[in-house]
Design an enzyme around this catalytic site. Structure first.
Site, PDB file in Angstrom:
ATOM      1  N   ASP A  40     -41.896  20.617  98.438  1.00 48.38           N
ATOM      2  CA  ASP A  40     -41.875  21.618  99.495  1.00 48.38           C
ATOM      3  C   ASP A  40     -42.706  21.238 100.720  1.00 48.38           C
ATOM      4  O   ASP A  40     -42.797  22.021 101.672  1.00 48.38           O
ATOM      5  CB  ASP A  40     -42.287  22.996  98.960  1.00 48.38           C
ATOM      6  CG  ASP A  40     -43.433  22.949  97.977  1.00 48.38           C
ATOM      7  OD1 ASP A  40     -44.024  21.871  97.776  1.00 48.38           O
ATOM      8  OD2 ASP A  40     -43.747  24.004  97.393  1.00 48.38           O
ATOM      9  N   ASP A  46     -47.483  18.678  96.026  1.00 54.23           N
ATOM     10  CA  ASP A  46     -46.841  19.928  96.428  1.00 54.23           C
ATOM     11  C   ASP A  46     -47.503  20.435  97.711  1.00 54.23           C
ATOM     12  O   ASP A  46     -48.695  20.213  97.939  1.00 54.23           O
ATOM     13  CB  ASP A  46     -47.011  20.956  95.306  1.00 54.23           C
ATOM     14  CG  ASP A  46     -46.155  22.197  95.480  1.00 54.23           C
ATOM     15  OD1 ASP A  46     -45.136  22.301  94.791  1.00 54.23           O
ATOM     16  OD2 ASP A  46     -46.526  23.067  96.290  1.00 54.23           O
ATOM     17  N   HIS A  52     -49.865  26.575  89.688  1.00 57.20           N
ATOM     18  CA  HIS A  52     -50.642  27.756  90.110  1.00 57.20           C
ATOM     19  C   HIS A  52     -51.165  28.574  88.938  1.00 57.20           C
ATOM     20  O   HIS A  52     -51.950  29.510  89.143  1.00 57.20           O
ATOM     21  CB  HIS A  52     -49.805  28.661  91.005  1.00 57.20           C
ATOM     22  CG  HIS A  52     -49.455  28.069  92.332  1.00 57.20           C
ATOM     23  ND1 HIS A  52     -50.397  27.528  93.181  1.00 57.20           N
ATOM     24  CD2 HIS A  52     -48.251  27.927  92.957  1.00 57.20           C
ATOM     25  CE1 HIS A  52     -49.794  27.074  94.266  1.00 57.20           C
ATOM     26  NE2 HIS A  52     -48.493  27.296  94.151  1.00 57.20           N
TER      27      HIS A  52
END
Length: 309
Positions: free
Chosen positions: A246, A163, A126
């Site tokens: 995740d 992810d 990110h």
């Protein structure tokens, strides 16, 4: 050839605070899983700290120096945004996470090992060129890719991101760089709100959004239908994986229904692409995953395939 595992105890000293999902126990769970007997053949080494030169291939120097200059007193924290927090040990942890990506790239590109996994934190996908966000400070996968190009004359590097959250930072860093492909599956809508299929960069960006509740077959279809063919056609000299777990059905931060066999399947497919193009060169970096049991089992499934595929 063997598989390299890179980590560093400093990565446990990044303390975002009680109740923060990106906690040191995440790394402890991963390392405990990789201490099992079936991982005895891993080559284990300590992650070095990234250099300013390596980080500045991705981030402006003033940004890097500003992040590294934030050193709260022991026991204190400094929030950079609503999610991203620095503690006394955060700067060194971030340097070691990026340095692991560089060292793994060196080992793979030199032919010392075929594959490498970096069990480090904080994550990186990110982090935008001049902005920390989403628990991330430096774009570790892009640091690895740019190092492969600058130090090892790689012509093409693919960053593969599974992810559950779109890697807005990785995409922002490479979207005008035709030497780096970025391919991602992720939940949509979900944080950080980027990653639509129409986002194509200079033809090097491939995003497949998945609806909340999407399961293993949907995850596999996204990769087999779009993302794996794009990666194959790119013929990368190196695959860098942003390995976030995740998307697992147990994870509390999103709503996909992926499980360990799906992560293992994708890892095997990626290793096969790497084998067809450049002697199986794969560098994998830990990103997300916030249910400790699911994270440990998923990482073990992923690394097991890296070792054996």
């Amino acid at each position: 050839m063997s598989t390299l595992l890179l980590t560093h105890r400093a990565c446990l000293l990044h303390e975002p605070g009680e109740e923060h999902p990106e906690c040191p126990d995440r790394l402890r769970a991963v390392l405990k899983a990789l201490d099992q007997e079936d991982f005895a053949e891993l080559i284990r080494d300590e992650a070095p700290a990234a250099t300013l030169e390596q980080l500045c291939r991705v981030h402006p120097r003033n940004y890097v120096e500003a992040i590294l200059g934030i050193r709260p007193a022991a026991g204190e924290t400094v929030p950079l945004d609503g999610d991203t927090v620095m503690s006394h040990g955060s700067a060194e942890a971030a340097l070691r996470a990026a340095g692991a990506a560089v060292a793994a790239t060196d080992a793979v590109m030199r032919g010392e090992v075929r594959r490498a996994f970096c069990a480090t934190r904080p994550p990186g996908h990110h982090a935008e060129p001049s902005r920390p966000m989403g628990f991330c400070f430096f774009a570790n996968a892009v640091v690895a890719a740019r190092h492969a190009i600058a130090a090892h004359a790689a012509a093409r590097v693919a960053i593969i991101d599974f992810d559950v959250h779109h890697g807005n930072g990785s995409q922002a860093c490479v979207e005008r760089d035709p030497a780096i492909l970025y391919a991602s599956s992720h939940q949509w809508p979900c944080y950080p709100g980027t990653g639509e299929a129409r986002e194509r960069g200079v033809g090097n960006i491939f995003n497949v959004p998945l609806s909340p509740g999407a399961d293993g077959p949907a995850f596999r279809a996204a990769w087999s239908g779009t993302l794996l063919p794009a990666t194959e056609a790119f013929a990368p000299d190196l695959l860098v994986i942003s390995a976030g777990f995740d998307a697992h059905a147990r994870d509390p931060l999103a709503q996909l229904r992926v499980r360990e066999p799906d992560f293992a399947w994708l890892t095997a497919e990626l290793c096969a692409i790497a084998e067809r193009h450049r002697r199986g060169r794969v560098v994998s970096l830990l990103e997300g995953g916030y249910d400790l049991e699911a994270l440990a089992h998923s990482t073990a499934a992923h690394v097991r395939v890296l070792m054996r595929a």
